[in-house]
Motif scaffolding. Structure first.
Motif, PDB file in Angstrom:
ATOM      1  N   ASP A 344      -4.734   4.146  11.148  1.00  0.00           N
ATOM      2  CA  ASP A 344      -5.116   2.799  10.774  1.00  0.00           C
ATOM      3  C   ASP A 344      -4.081   2.090   9.919  1.00  0.00           C
ATOM      4  O   ASP A 344      -3.718   0.942  10.160  1.00  0.00           O
ATOM      5  CB  ASP A 344      -6.389   2.934   9.929  1.00  0.00           C
ATOM      6  N   LYS A 345      -3.618   2.798   8.895  1.00  0.00           N
ATOM      7  CA  LYS A 345      -2.757   2.185   7.902  1.00  0.00           C
ATOM      8  C   LYS A 345      -1.303   2.222   8.310  1.00  0.00           C
ATOM      9  O   LYS A 345      -0.479   1.479   7.777  1.00  0.00           O
ATOM     10  CB  LYS A 345      -2.874   2.946   6.567  1.00  0.00           C
ATOM     11  N   GLY A 346      -0.957   3.103   9.213  1.00  0.00           N
ATOM     12  CA  GLY A 346       0.435   3.200   9.641  1.00  0.00           C
ATOM     13  C   GLY A 346       0.679   2.284  10.809  1.00  0.00           C
ATOM     14  O   GLY A 346       0.866   1.077  10.665  1.00  0.00           O
ATOM     15  N   MET A 347       0.635   2.856  11.992  1.00  0.00           N
ATOM     16  CA  MET A 347       0.905   2.099  13.207  1.00  0.00           C
ATOM     17  C   MET A 347      -0.102   0.973  13.407  1.00  0.00           C
ATOM     18  O   MET A 347       0.246  -0.105  13.877  1.00  0.00           O
ATOM     19  CB  MET A 347       0.871   3.040  14.403  1.00  0.00           C
ATOM     20  N   GLY A 348      -1.355   1.206  13.045  1.00  0.00           N
ATOM     21  CA  GLY A 348      -2.406   0.214  13.265  1.00  0.00           C
ATOM     22  C   GLY A 348      -2.219  -1.037  12.432  1.00  0.00           C
ATOM     23  O   GLY A 348      -2.763  -2.092  12.746  1.00  0.00           O
ATOM     24  N   LEU A 349      -1.482  -0.919  11.350  1.00  0.00           N
ATOM     25  CA  LEU A 349      -1.211  -2.099  10.540  1.00  0.00           C
ATOM     26  C   LEU A 349       0.091  -2.776  10.986  1.00  0.00           C
ATOM     27  O   LEU A 349       0.144  -3.990  11.158  1.00  0.00           O
ATOM     28  CB  LEU A 349      -1.082  -1.715   9.063  1.00  0.00           C
ATOM     29  N   ILE A 350       1.119  -1.972  11.173  1.00  0.00           N
ATOM     30  CA  ILE A 350       2.446  -2.546  11.405  1.00  0.00           C
ATOM     31  C   ILE A 350       2.583  -3.117  12.815  1.00  0.00           C
ATOM     32  O   ILE A 350       2.997  -4.268  12.987  1.00  0.00           O
ATOM     33  CB  ILE A 350       3.549  -1.482  11.187  1.00  0.00           C
ATOM     34  N   ILE A 351       2.235  -2.312  13.816  1.00  0.00           N
ATOM     35  CA  ILE A 351       2.572  -2.706  15.192  1.00  0.00           C
ATOM     36  C   ILE A 351       1.786  -3.928  15.682  1.00  0.00           C
ATOM     37  O   ILE A 351       2.390  -4.884  16.160  1.00  0.00           O
ATOM     38  CB  ILE A 351       2.440  -1.506  16.153  1.00  0.00           C
TER      39      ILE A 351
END
Lengths: 418, 283
Positions: A344-351
């Motif tokens: 959620d906080k990694g790829m789900g936020l950035i991408i």
């Protein structure tokens, strides 16, 4: 010269501790060493060929590195979940393990700084950020704020843990006049590092996915579940492999706090999803990309729903008192929390924040092998630091490692905490 | 080494460090003399690299000038000559390709809608039936999000309104790219390459001089030309005269005439970036 002698003893003793361990310890270190070497080689290639060896491009200009950075800031901030009950309410079962939360914060911030370093195009110029030799665009740039708060938070935690541990090594109680104000200061600082990191994205009007005022609270909520999730696993390992005693009550209390944090996390996600889908403006395109994909572009969809599933599962487990006391369920809950928040906080936020790009183009990003290797290397460095710090800190708190001048540890050690 | 030598050299090193540390670091903040020295050094390096004499100008902004740009959407035929004139003029990397101007083909019935637009259109002939074209480059915002977010101050707006980057000070964090609503900033993901015979040797230190890898670059309104009273390359090359350029502060200028008499719009006006790049409909 007693100070020098004491310190020399401390250094020598620490080295001896670090150099001795069982097969499991050395296997673990060797495993980390391999990851670090592989990451180092991949990074060397990235430096010589340029960031073109990553999958990032102009359309998606931040990726896996910044995603990991964002997640780990949350892990670092989460130490505060333990610090608040320990110091503010003086709740003893947690107080004894606070120091491990702080050690975790130190290694998490180290990883954060490394992830930023590997992401920048000109690492040879990182000193441009350091006044007076460099120039920090403060207060305009939120990145400048982030540099400042992360370093202050690192310094506070570093001072507190080294002070407490070194005093304990010498058989002395820590100085309350030093520790208490710093620990109290670390509470707003922990909130600060994560709020500032949220504002880093939040302040960009060009990216509607991030430009939502709910972002900072959402960051804090997810941090307060993912950080403790790691810590709960670490504490169980400590209990198993050392003489360190941690009360069941403390662990189940932390799991309870995680349930509340996860509820808040899910609630805030739900609030954001409602706003996007019900109002259904053109800005909903980013959330739609994350959850449903756009046309044939559906790379991220499985990750999105996996994260939702894991977060709901973790909440379901931790809200039930019996499940919190069941070790199998507790650990499943921890892993689910960790993985759910990580996606959620990694790829789900950035991408989705960058896809489609500001001019509507969809470039589907997935990290390259180089990025995965470098990231694994950075995580390995963080785990290595954490392992080595524990190797020294645990015997100190157990009274097994102390200076010659230190009084014999009284029964009921660790005295330092009382 | 004797002790005296050691002390002397240590003191010299310390003094040198303090002087460098306290002096200005960004090129535009340096004294003219120091800048001249650095530019001479740049020219020497480029000459060595490309095997030809390269001129790096440091022409400053003229007082009383604020540059602005206008583009006639009703006239643009989407030929993309501007894109390649820009590449040639500004020494953009050929491999990997970097384009400061992107031209979007839009469907007339959908209006200016980037979500539906296509930057990779490949028809036999332009303009295509039912389409119009919106070229996008840096909008040279008065309230530029990119300069606000830069952590080192490596990008700023010069007094004539041109948003520039100091390629020697940029650390390549790409925060400006996240902040830019127009996709106008481009990163050198690999070592930029320009064939030696295609290098434009008339450069400006804030503009089209060859860039290193790992830094961000962008349109500078052809700073090397416009500060010497010439038009940007894209204006010169446009076969239909859709591109206009001039001094916003000069009431007699063409740009002022357009703003005062034509139907003008800016991109993403709701973001309050206040572009100095105006789109208009002349017909």
């Amino acid at each position: 010269m007693t100070v020098v002698r004491q310190f020399a003893q401390f250094v020598k003793g620490s080295l001896r501790l670090v150099w001795h361990g069982n097969a499991a310890y050395w296997t673990w270190l060797a495993f980390l060493g391999v990851l670090i070497a592989s990451g180092g080689l991949a990074y060397a290639r990235q430096v010589s060929e340029g960031l073109g060896v990553t999958a990032m491009r102009d359309q998606v200009s931040w990726g896996f590195y910044i995603g990991n950075f964002t997640f780990l800031v949350g892990v670092a901030a989460a130490a505060v979940v333990l610090v608040i009950p320990a110091y503010v309410y003086d709740w003893k079962p947690i107080r004894e393990i606070v120091i491990y939360g702080e050690l975790l914060a130190l290694s998490a911030i180290t990883m954060c700084l490394l992830f930023v370093l590997v992401d920048i195009g000109r690492p040879d110029r990182f000193w441009h950020l350091l006044p007076p030799v460099g120039r920090l665009n403060f207060p305009q740039s939120i990145l400048a704020w982030d540099v400042i708060v992360l370093n202050i938070y690192f310094a506070i935690n570093f001072i507190v843990v080294t002070h407490i541990l070194y005093r304990a090594f010498n058989g002395r109680h820590y100085n309350t006049r030093v520790v208490v104000p710093l620990v109290l200061l670390s509470i707003p600082m922990a909130v600060g590092i994560h709020t500032v990191t949220a504002f880093l994205f939040n302040g960009l009007a060009a990216r509607p996915y991030w430009n939502a005022s709910i972002l900072a609270p959402q960051f804090l909520a997810s941090a307060f579940c993912s950080g403790p999730a790691i810590l709960l696993i670490v504490l169980q390992l400590l209990r198993r492999f050392t003489r360190f005693e941690i009360q069941d009550e403390a662990i189940s209390k932390i799991a309870e706090l995680m349930a509340y944090a996860m509820f808040l996390n899910l609630f805030l996600h739900g609030a954001e999803a409602f706003k996007e889908f019900y109002s259904n403006t053109e800005h909903a395109v980013y959330v739609r990309y994350w959850f449903f994909g756009l046309g044939t572009h559906t790379t991220l969809v499985p990750y999105a729903w996996t994260a939702v599933g894991l977060n709901v599962l973790a909440f379901g487990l931790f809200i039930v008192p019996a499940a919190r006391r069941n070790w199998v369920l507790l650990n499943i809950g921890c892993l689910a929390t960790y993985a759910g928040c990580y996606i959620d906080k990694g790829m789900g936020l950035i991408i989705p924040g960058l896809t489609p790009d500001t001019l509507g183009e969809i470039y589907e990003y997935a990290p390259s092998i180089v990025e995965l290797r470098v990231a694994a290397g950075v995580f390995a460095i963080g785990f290595l630091i954490f392992t080595l710090m524990l190797k020294v800190a645990v015997p100190i708190t157990l009274g097994e490692f102390h200076g010659d001048d230190a009084p014999e540890p009284a029964p009921g050690w660790p005295v330092a905490w009382h | 080494m004797t002790r005296r030598q050691f002390t002397t050299s240590a003191a010299a090193a310390a003094a040198g460090f303090v002087l460098t540390a306290c002096g200005p670091k960004r090129l535009h903040e340096m004294s003219k003399d120091r800048l001249k020295g650095l530019i001479a050094e740049m020219e020497r390096k480029y000459a060595e690299q490309y095997g030809t004499a390269v001129h790096v100008a440091d022409t400053a902004a003229m007082p009383g000038v604020e540059f602005a740009y206008a583009l006639d959407i009703s006239r643009c035929i989407g030929c993309r000559r501007c894109v390649y004139a820009c590449v040639d003029e500004n020494n953009q990397s050929r491999d990997p390709q970097v384009h400061w101007i992107r031209v979007f083909s839009m469907e007339k019935e959908k209006g200016v809608d980037f979500a539906e637009a296509n930057p990779y259109y490949q028809p036999k002939e332009v303009p295509e039936e039912g389409h119009f074209y919106v070229p996008v480059a840096c909008q040279q915002c008065r309230q530029a999000p990119c300069t606000k977010v830069c952590p080192t101050g490596a990008t700023w707006t010069d007094p004539d309104g041109i948003v520039v980057i100091d390629y020697d000070w940029c650390i390549g964090c790409r925060y400006c790219m996240a902040a830019c609503p127009y996709g106008a900033r481009h990163f050198n993901w690999r070592q930029p390459t320009i064939p030696k015979d295609q290098l434009n040797v008339n450069t400006h230190y804030l503009g089209n001089r060859p860039r290193p890898k790992g830094v961000v670059e962008k349109c500078t309104f052809c700073i090397q030309r416009t500060r010497k009273g010439r038009y940007p390359a894209c204006v010169e090359v446009c076969p239909v005269g859709a591109r206009k350029f001039g001094n916003l502060l000069d009431p007699e200028s063409e740009i002022r005439y357009i703003i005062e008499h034509k139907r003008v719009m800016v991109l993403k006006e709701e973001l309050n970036t206040l572009p100095k790049f105006f789109y208009f409909y002349a017909t």
